[in-house]
Scaffold this active site. Structure first.
Site, PDB file in Angstrom:
ATOM      1  N   ARG A 164      66.072 -12.363  27.484  1.00  0.00           N
ATOM      2  CA  ARG A 164      65.393 -11.221  28.122  1.00  0.00           C
ATOM      3  C   ARG A 164      65.238 -11.425  29.634  1.00  0.00           C
ATOM      4  O   ARG A 164      64.256 -10.993  30.243  1.00  0.00           O
ATOM      5  CB  ARG A 164      64.007 -10.978  27.518  1.00  0.00           C
ATOM      6  CG  ARG A 164      64.014 -10.543  26.079  1.00  0.00           C
ATOM      7  CD  ARG A 164      64.665  -9.180  25.907  1.00  0.00           C
ATOM      8  NE  ARG A 164      64.435  -8.659  24.576  1.00  0.00           N
ATOM      9  CZ  ARG A 164      65.161  -8.973  23.496  1.00  0.00           C
ATOM     10  NH1 ARG A 164      66.188  -9.798  23.626  1.00  0.00           N
ATOM     11  NH2 ARG A 164      64.876  -8.460  22.332  1.00  0.00           N
ATOM     12  N   SER A 240      59.161  -4.348  21.765  1.00  0.00           N
ATOM     13  CA  SER A 240      58.394  -5.598  21.878  1.00  0.00           C
ATOM     14  C   SER A 240      57.628  -5.606  23.193  1.00  0.00           C
ATOM     15  O   SER A 240      58.229  -5.465  24.254  1.00  0.00           O
ATOM     16  CB  SER A 240      59.330  -6.801  21.873  1.00  0.00           C
ATOM     17  OG  SER A 240      60.103  -6.807  20.709  1.00  0.00           O
ATOM     18  N   GLU A 336      56.875  -8.633  28.099  1.00  0.00           N
ATOM     19  CA  GLU A 336      58.272  -8.255  28.340  1.00  0.00           C
ATOM     20  C   GLU A 336      58.318  -6.951  29.149  1.00  0.00           C
ATOM     21  O   GLU A 336      59.233  -6.708  29.918  1.00  0.00           O
ATOM     22  CB  GLU A 336      58.965  -8.060  26.981  1.00  0.00           C
ATOM     23  CG  GLU A 336      60.464  -7.937  27.076  1.00  0.00           C
ATOM     24  CD  GLU A 336      61.073  -7.304  25.844  1.00  0.00           C
ATOM     25  OE1 GLU A 336      61.339  -6.091  25.863  1.00  0.00           O
ATOM     26  OE2 GLU A 336      61.286  -8.037  24.872  1.00  0.00           O
TER      27      GLU A 336
HETATM   28  N1  EPU Z   1      56.645 -11.519  12.098  1.00  0.00           N
HETATM   29  C1  EPU Z   1      55.431 -11.520  11.463  1.00  0.00           C
HETATM   30  N2  EPU Z   1      54.564 -10.488  11.697  1.00  0.00           N
HETATM   31  C2  EPU Z   1      54.869  -9.468  12.519  1.00  0.00           C
HETATM   32  C3  EPU Z   1      56.109  -9.464  13.171  1.00  0.00           C
HETATM   33  C4  EPU Z   1      56.993 -10.510  12.948  1.00  0.00           C
HETATM   34  O1  EPU Z   1      55.122 -12.441  10.705  1.00  0.00           O
HETATM   35  O2  EPU Z   1      54.040  -8.582  12.674  1.00  0.00           O
HETATM   36  C5  EPU Z   1      57.592 -12.606  11.826  1.00  0.00           C
HETATM   37  C6  EPU Z   1      58.775 -12.114  11.001  1.00  0.00           C
HETATM   38  O3  EPU Z   1      58.489 -12.187   9.623  1.00  0.00           O
HETATM   39  C7  EPU Z   1      59.851 -13.070  11.399  1.00  0.00           C
HETATM   40  C8  EPU Z   1      59.546 -13.348  12.848  1.00  0.00           C
HETATM   41  O4  EPU Z   1      58.177 -13.036  13.041  1.00  0.00           O
HETATM   42  O5  EPU Z   1      59.742 -14.284  10.697  1.00  0.00           O
HETATM   43  C9  EPU Z   1      60.438 -12.577  13.799  1.00  0.00           C
HETATM   44  O6  EPU Z   1      60.284 -11.191  13.585  1.00  0.00           O
HETATM   45  P1  EPU Z   1      61.508 -10.153  13.799  1.00  0.00           P
HETATM   46  O7  EPU Z   1      62.733 -10.675  13.154  1.00  0.00           O
HETATM   47  O8  EPU Z   1      60.999  -8.808  13.443  1.00  0.00           O
HETATM   48  O9  EPU Z   1      61.858 -10.190  15.314  1.00  0.00           O
HETATM   49  P2  EPU Z   1      60.969 -10.464  16.612  1.00  0.00           P
HETATM   50  O10 EPU Z   1      61.202 -11.847  17.047  1.00  0.00           O
HETATM   51  O11 EPU Z   1      59.586 -10.033  16.373  1.00  0.00           O
HETATM   52  C10 EPU Z   1      62.892  -9.854  18.270  1.00  0.00           C
HETATM   53  C11 EPU Z   1      63.096  -8.990  19.470  1.00  0.00           C
HETATM   54  C12 EPU Z   1      63.299  -7.535  19.052  1.00  0.00           C
HETATM   55  C13 EPU Z   1      64.515  -7.469  18.162  1.00  0.00           C
HETATM   56  C14 EPU Z   1      64.286  -8.394  16.952  1.00  0.00           C
HETATM   57  C15 EPU Z   1      65.495  -8.500  16.072  1.00  0.00           C
HETATM   58  C16 EPU Z   1      61.908 -10.031  21.296  1.00  0.00           C
HETATM   59  C17 EPU Z   1      60.717  -9.992  22.186  1.00  0.00           C
HETATM   60  N3  EPU Z   1      61.960  -9.097  20.369  1.00  0.00           N
HETATM   61  O12 EPU Z   1      61.675  -9.465  17.651  1.00  0.00           O
HETATM   62  O13 EPU Z   1      63.565  -6.798  20.221  1.00  0.00           O
HETATM   63  O14 EPU Z   1      64.747  -6.154  17.710  1.00  0.00           O
HETATM   64  O15 EPU Z   1      64.003  -9.737  17.402  1.00  0.00           O
HETATM   65  O16 EPU Z   1      66.486  -9.249  16.696  1.00  0.00           O
HETATM   66  O17 EPU Z   1      62.779 -10.883  21.470  1.00  0.00           O
HETATM   67  C18 EPU Z   1      62.554  -5.508  21.944  1.00  0.00           C
HETATM   68  O18 EPU Z   1      62.865  -6.404  22.720  1.00  0.00           O
HETATM   69  O19 EPU Z   1      61.932  -4.484  22.335  1.00  0.00           O
HETATM   70  C19 EPU Z   1      62.837  -5.663  20.530  1.00  0.00           C
HETATM   71  C20 EPU Z   1      62.395  -4.793  19.619  1.00  0.00           C
END
Ligand code: EPU
Length: 340
Positions: A164, A240, A336
């Site tokens: 990012r 995010s 972010e």
């Molecule tokens: N999780 C939780 N509770 C929550 C949310 C997430 O326990 O409320 C856990 C999930 O179960 C999982 C982990 O956290 O084990 C990661 O969650 P997820 O795969 O949903 O992805 P993220 O890391 O929360 C990132 C990006 C997203 C992107 C997704 C998928 C960032 C800041 N965000 O989210 O990007 O869509 O991975 O690749 O890197 C964005 O940047 O706006 C965005 C939506």
């Protein structure tokens, strides 16, 4: 065009915040941008450049001019047996570019389906999702240097992409406007689909799809996103709100003793990334609501405006979340979203 005409920015920020700027000017090419900037420089008026408005939080009215990038066009500029180089205007909607690539049988960006925002904003923060980042297909971009009025080309290495991150968010912040972006996409048949991200794999399995096409992957990503992330047309948000924190390995090893389920993703030899959404969820914030703003019920990384919220309230909530995560885990979350 009077510079004192108030313009509502509500349609131009995905948080749907009801804020105003003194005026909003659009540009479809560098000549129009140059004209606007010359005018603004002579009046000394502050300005900001807006893409899709999907990564901004306005905490008050903007006492200046908003310049909206509407540079359009998507075309193939080079082609060989296996791949194409495509060029897209910075004002194009990112997801429209993804749909175009799928219709034309070009793979490489299908995992980034439905990311809100514009093509020009995409390299700024090296957008990414479900195992792919724009840097993986990036060739070059043309950016307009505000100080000189010149167009400059940036190759992959010039952009200093990170998680990012890019040079446009750091050393060159607010100095360039991204006009055109070039990506290398691979023709179907030569393209290797990336379903390594567990959620995509599961989604395809559920649909009984054994040999997914780029359209299948895109559809799977769209379904996953729609199930977890609120649609900004219905509930204001900017995806995010925080970045996933990158930590030294020793720190995560210690945290694992107390929180064995903490997600860990490898970064390099010394560092790992954890999930901000998990931390915020564990701290009890998921689904938190205070009147017309809160934390999304399905993804704790997303702050939401249920309608009529003030940007300042959302900012203050983000401060409280940062404090609470620091207290519980000793981790400092970084936003972010760009705050104005
Ligand atoms: N999780 C939780 N509770 C929550 C949310 C997430 O326990 O409320 C856990 C999930 O179960 C999982 C982990 O956290 O084990 C990661 O969650 P997820 O795969 O949903 O992805 P993220 O890391 O929360 C990132 C990006 C997203 C992107 C997704 C998928 C960032 C800041 N965000 O989210 O990007 O869509 O991975 O690749 O890197 C964005 O940047 O706006 C965005 C939506």
């Amino acid at each position: 065009m009077s510079p004192y005409n108030m313009t509502s920015l509500q349609p131009y920020n995905t948080f749907g915040l009801d804020v105003n700027s003194k005026q909003l000017l659009t540009f479809k090419n560098t000549d129009e941008l140059l004209d606007h900037l010359n005018q603004l420089k002579s009046s000394g008026e502050p300005y900001l450049i807006l893409g899709g408005g999907s990564n901004v939080l306005f905490t008050s009215d903007f006492e200046g001019t908003v310049l909206k990038n509407e540079v359009g066009g998507i075309s193939v500029i080079e082609e060989d047996h296996e791949s194409v180089i495509i060029e897209a205007g910075g004002g194009e909607v990112w997801h429209n570019l993804v749909l175009w690539s799928i219709q034309n049988g070009y793979g490489g960006i299908e995992n980034m389906s439905l990311i809100p925002g514009s093509v020009g904003a995409a390299p700024m923060q090296n957008i990414g999702a479900y195992g792919t980042e724009i840097k993986d297909v990036f060739v070059s971009l043309d950016a307009f240097e505000i100080a000189s009025g010149n167009l400059r080309s940036f190759q992959l290495e010039d952009c200093q992409f990170g998680y990012r991150e890019s040079v446009f968010k750091r050393a060159l912040k607010n100095q360039f406007v991204i006009i055109r972006v070039r990506l290398k996409l691979t023709k179907v048949g030569f393209h290797k689909i990336n379903t390594s991200y567990g959620m995509i794999e599961n989604e395809l399995k559920e649909q009984h799809i054994l040999n997914p096409t780029i359209k299948d992957v895109s559809d799977a990503v769209i379904r996953i996103r729609q199930s977890k992330l609120p649609d900004p047309k219905e509930i204001g948000n900017s995806g995010s709100f925080f970045k996933n924190p990158i930590l030294p390995k020793e720190q995560i090893d210690k945290l694992k003793n107390e929180f064995p389920d903490i997600p860990v993703y490898p970064v390099d030899e010394n560092q790992v990334k954890t999930a901000a959404g998990w931390l915020i969820d564990q701290a009890g914030w998921k689904g938190f609501r205070d009147g017309n703003f809160g934390v999304h019920k399905n993804q704790a990384l997303v702050l939401v405006n249920y309608g009529g919220a003030k940007g300042k309230d959302i900012y203050d909530l983000s401060e409280k979340i940062i404090e609470s995560i620091k207290e519980k885990f000793g981790i400092e979350l970084e936003r972010e979203v760009n705050i104005y």
